[in-house]
Design an enzyme around this catalytic site. Structure first.
Site, PDB file in Angstrom:
ATOM      1  N   HIS A  52      99.299 110.059  81.842  1.00  0.00           N
ATOM      2  CA  HIS A  52      99.342 108.973  80.870  1.00  0.00           C
ATOM      3  C   HIS A  52      99.213 107.641  81.597  1.00  0.00           C
ATOM      4  O   HIS A  52      99.548 107.561  82.776  1.00  0.00           O
ATOM      5  CB  HIS A  52     100.704 108.909  80.172  1.00  0.00           C
ATOM      6  CG  HIS A  52     101.161 110.167  79.528  1.00  0.00           C
ATOM      7  ND1 HIS A  52     101.166 110.333  78.174  1.00  0.00           N
ATOM      8  CD2 HIS A  52     101.664 111.317  80.055  1.00  0.00           C
ATOM      9  CE1 HIS A  52     101.649 111.543  77.879  1.00  0.00           C
ATOM     10  NE2 HIS A  52     101.956 112.150  79.005  1.00  0.00           N
ATOM     11  N   THR A  54     101.063 103.813  81.015  1.00  0.00           N
ATOM     12  CA  THR A  54     102.232 103.357  80.251  1.00  0.00           C
ATOM     13  C   THR A  54     101.884 102.315  79.202  1.00  0.00           C
ATOM     14  O   THR A  54     102.619 102.141  78.235  1.00  0.00           O
ATOM     15  CB  THR A  54     103.285 102.744  81.186  1.00  0.00           C
ATOM     16  OG1 THR A  54     102.662 101.657  81.903  1.00  0.00           O
ATOM     17  CG2 THR A  54     103.804 103.779  82.176  1.00  0.00           C
ATOM     18  N   GLU A 119     103.664 109.631  83.850  1.00  0.00           N
ATOM     19  CA  GLU A 119     103.275 108.303  83.374  1.00  0.00           C
ATOM     20  C   GLU A 119     102.806 107.476  84.565  1.00  0.00           C
ATOM     21  O   GLU A 119     103.412 107.513  85.644  1.00  0.00           O
ATOM     22  CB  GLU A 119     104.460 107.593  82.705  1.00  0.00           C
ATOM     23  CG  GLU A 119     104.839 108.153  81.350  1.00  0.00           C
ATOM     24  CD  GLU A 119     103.937 107.655  80.209  1.00  0.00           C
ATOM     25  OE1 GLU A 119     103.049 106.817  80.470  1.00  0.00           O
ATOM     26  OE2 GLU A 119     104.137 108.115  79.071  1.00  0.00           O
ATOM     27  N   HIS A 157      96.314 112.450  78.499  1.00  0.00           N
ATOM     28  CA  HIS A 157      96.984 112.517  77.201  1.00  0.00           C
ATOM     29  C   HIS A 157      95.963 112.526  76.060  1.00  0.00           C
ATOM     30  O   HIS A 157      96.091 113.276  75.098  1.00  0.00           O
ATOM     31  CB  HIS A 157      97.924 111.311  77.061  1.00  0.00           C
ATOM     32  CG  HIS A 157      98.917 111.445  75.955  1.00  0.00           C
ATOM     33  ND1 HIS A 157      99.724 110.405  75.560  1.00  0.00           N
ATOM     34  CD2 HIS A 157      99.233 112.485  75.144  1.00  0.00           C
ATOM     35  CE1 HIS A 157     100.491 110.823  74.569  1.00  0.00           C
ATOM     36  NE2 HIS A 157     100.219 112.067  74.296  1.00  0.00           N
ATOM     37  N   ASP A 167      94.905 107.189  76.350  1.00  0.00           N
ATOM     38  CA  ASP A 167      95.302 107.078  77.753  1.00  0.00           C
ATOM     39  C   ASP A 167      95.100 108.398  78.489  1.00  0.00           C
ATOM     40  O   ASP A 167      95.192 109.459  77.881  1.00  0.00           O
ATOM     41  CB  ASP A 167      96.765 106.611  77.870  1.00  0.00           C
ATOM     42  CG  ASP A 167      97.772 107.620  77.323  1.00  0.00           C
ATOM     43  OD1 ASP A 167      97.600 108.087  76.181  1.00  0.00           O
ATOM     44  OD2 ASP A 167      98.732 107.946  78.045  1.00  0.00           O
TER      45      ASP A 167
END
Ligand SMILES: [Zn+2]
Length: 262
Positions: A52, A54, A119, A157, A167
């Site tokens: 991902h 953030t 992340e 993601h 993302d």
């Protein structure tokens, strides 16, 4: 009003907390069944890594959100990679972090149960600094070595939730990850796709859910072509089209899947 805890009460509280701690380390057993424990087991294992970005201004802000929640409710991830390459862990890998949300990949749902979530500290518009990519690659090497997750099973993601997520961004260096052997990636100079090639069938075989085919195509193009689809007035990615080269790449990815890659 503050009242000192009586000594006996304090002892009882200490004993209770020790008992609770012991209980916490023993997984609950089903009272319907007679327990006949076996030592032959280990922890359940993830089979996918989900990356991902953030979409926040700093790692500290992201850590706060990942320890509390965002507007949609509580969220977390197993790891956060800072822009400076610092690695943070928030959830043990054996436990289920809340990062994937609703989505499907290769026909599987409940991907929080099946994945390790990483992340990456990034505002969604900036490139990913070298120190950060290096740290991510070190972490991925460590994870696949310990868990046996196939190197091809590193996805974004947006791959698993193409209609909801964008993302990591089109700036994410998937090619560099591929150089290190992570993630599905087209081989150099793929052969032209045959005339009867069906790109939608290939997208599904690669792993994409086609509930929203346009969104899946946009996710593919972001991931494999560094191309970001246009948005309509409602912010939905749509009206895309196949770019020159898309079908050849998809054909190669399909063949890798059929040959057992990932
Ligand atoms: Zn995400």
């Amino acid at each position: 009003m503050f009242r000192p805890v009586p000594r006996r009460g304090l002892l009882a509280a200490v004993v209770a907390s020790v008992v609770l701690a012991a209980c916490a380390s023993t997984p609950p057993r089903n009272p319907l069944a007679e327990w006949r424990g076996s030592p032959n087991h280990d922890v359940r294992r993830a089979r996918l890594v989900v990356l991902h970005h953030t979409d926040m201004e700093s790692a500290e802000a992201a850590l706060h959100t990942l320890q509390t929640g965002n507007s949609g409710g509580p969220v977390s991830a197993h790891y956060l990679v800072g822009r400076d390459g610092r690695l943070y862990q928030l959830v043990p890998e054996e436990l289920r972090a809340w990062h994937a949300g609703a989505g499907r990949w290769q026909g599987q749902g409940d991907l929080n149960s099946a994945s390790i979530g990483i992340e990456i500290d990034n505002d969604g518009q900036s490139p990913f600094p070298d120190a950060q990519v290096q740290a991510l690659l070190r972490l991925l090497e460590d994870i696949v070595a310990r868990t046996g997750i196939p190197r091809a099973q590193v996805i974004g993601h947006a791959d698993l939730a193409p209609s909801r997520k964008r993302d990591p961004s089109a700036l994410f260096p998937w090619a560099r990850l591929a150089e290190a052997g992570f993630g599905l990636w087209p081989r150099p100079a793929p052969a032209p796709a045959p005339d009867d090639f069906d790109p939608w069938r290939a997208l599904r075989l690669v792993g994409y859910d086609l509930a929203d085919p346009e969104a899946a195509r946009c996710a593919f193009q972001r991931r494999f072509r560094a191309h970001e689809c246009r948005l309509d007035e409602d912010g939905n990615a749509s009206w895309g089209e196949w770019l020159p080269g898309d079908l050849d790449i998809l054909h190669d990815l399909e063949r890798q899947r059929l040959e057992g890659g990932g």
